[in-house]
Design a protein around this motif. Structure first.
Motif, PDB file in Angstrom:
ATOM      1  N   THR A  86       1.590  -6.231  -4.433  1.00  0.00           N
ATOM      2  CA  THR A  86       1.192  -6.838  -5.787  1.00  0.00           C
ATOM      3  C   THR A  86       0.785  -5.528  -6.747  1.00  0.00           C
ATOM      4  OG1 THR A  86      -0.921  -7.302  -5.170  1.00  0.00           O
ATOM      5  CG2 THR A  86       0.763  -9.127  -5.166  1.00  0.00           C
ATOM      6  N   PRO A  87       0.966  -5.914  -7.943  1.00  0.00           N
ATOM      7  CA  PRO A  87       0.646  -4.937  -9.127  1.00  0.00           C
ATOM      8  C   PRO A  87      -0.926  -5.109  -9.238  1.00  0.00           C
ATOM      9  CG  PRO A  87       1.996  -6.741 -10.153  1.00  0.00           C
ATOM     10  CD  PRO A  87       1.891  -6.958  -8.467  1.00  0.00           C
ATOM     11  N   VAL A  95      -1.799   0.457 -14.311  1.00  0.00           N
ATOM     12  CA  VAL A  95      -1.167  -0.645 -13.632  1.00  0.00           C
ATOM     13  C   VAL A  95      -0.451   0.363 -12.418  1.00  0.00           C
ATOM     14  CG1 VAL A  95       0.722  -2.348 -13.367  1.00  0.00           C
ATOM     15  CG2 VAL A  95      -0.821  -2.160 -15.484  1.00  0.00           C
ATOM     16  N   ARG A  96      -0.816  -0.232 -11.132  1.00  0.00           N
ATOM     17  CA  ARG A  96      -0.222   0.615  -9.841  1.00  0.00           C
ATOM     18  C   ARG A  96       0.265  -0.624  -9.085  1.00  0.00           C
ATOM     19  NH1 ARG A  96      -3.044   5.548  -8.780  1.00  0.00           N
ATOM     20  NH2 ARG A  96      -1.527   5.851  -6.846  1.00  0.00           N
ATOM     21  N   HIS A  97       0.514  -0.278  -7.758  1.00  0.00           N
ATOM     22  CA  HIS A  97       0.649  -1.478  -6.911  1.00  0.00           C
ATOM     23  C   HIS A  97      -0.154  -1.122  -5.621  1.00  0.00           C
ATOM     24  CE1 HIS A  97       4.630  -2.098  -9.170  1.00  0.00           C
ATOM     25  NE2 HIS A  97       4.583  -3.302  -8.774  1.00  0.00           N
ATOM     26  N   LEU A  98      -0.233  -2.216  -4.792  1.00  0.00           N
ATOM     27  CA  LEU A  98      -1.137  -2.117  -3.967  1.00  0.00           C
ATOM     28  C   LEU A  98      -0.894  -1.210  -2.734  1.00  0.00           C
ATOM     29  CD1 LEU A  98      -3.628  -3.544  -2.837  1.00  0.00           C
ATOM     30  CD2 LEU A  98      -2.135  -5.198  -1.430  1.00  0.00           C
TER      31      LEU A  98
END
Length: 116
Positions: A86-87, A95-98
């Motif tokens: 998830t973001p 904003v990154r991803h897990l």
């Protein structure tokens, strides 16, 4: 299959809601305002029912609800399954991803907090 079920459910809800708004406008207005009390939306003096109330059960409302519900299908986590990627938003607003934060076989720990 899940998306089709969601599409049918949301479409039926919008059709019923729109029909009720046409047949019983005052009752639906009271219902929507009561829902606004739960979210404290009514406490904002810049919001008036005439500005946002009629948007309920519109085509734009249908598309928005579908988008949110379909996106949430990707975010479900199940025991013994891989976590969803998830973001997340970093403390500096990026904003990154897990999975961007995973390193080798080390466990990944998320710490959630509040700034209020």
């Amino acid at each position: 299959l899940q998306k089709i079920v969601i599409l049918l459910h949301v479409t039926m809800s919008v059709v019923v809601g729109k029909t009720l708004m046409i047949l019983f406008p005052n009752t639906m207005k009271r219902y929507i305002l009561k829902q606004g009390e739960k979210s404290r939306m009514n406490q904002n003096p810049k919001f008036s029912y005439e500005n946002w109330g009629p948007t309920f059960f519109s085509f734009q409302y249908l598309l928005f609800v579908l988008k949110v519900k379909w996106k949430r299908l990707e975010d479900e986590a199940y025991e013994e399954h891989t976590a969803p990627n998830t973001p997340v938003v970093t403390s500096n607003g990026e904003v990154r991803h897990l999975f961007d934060f995973m390193r080798d076989n080390r466990p990944l720990i998320l710490n959630f907090g509040s700034c209020t």
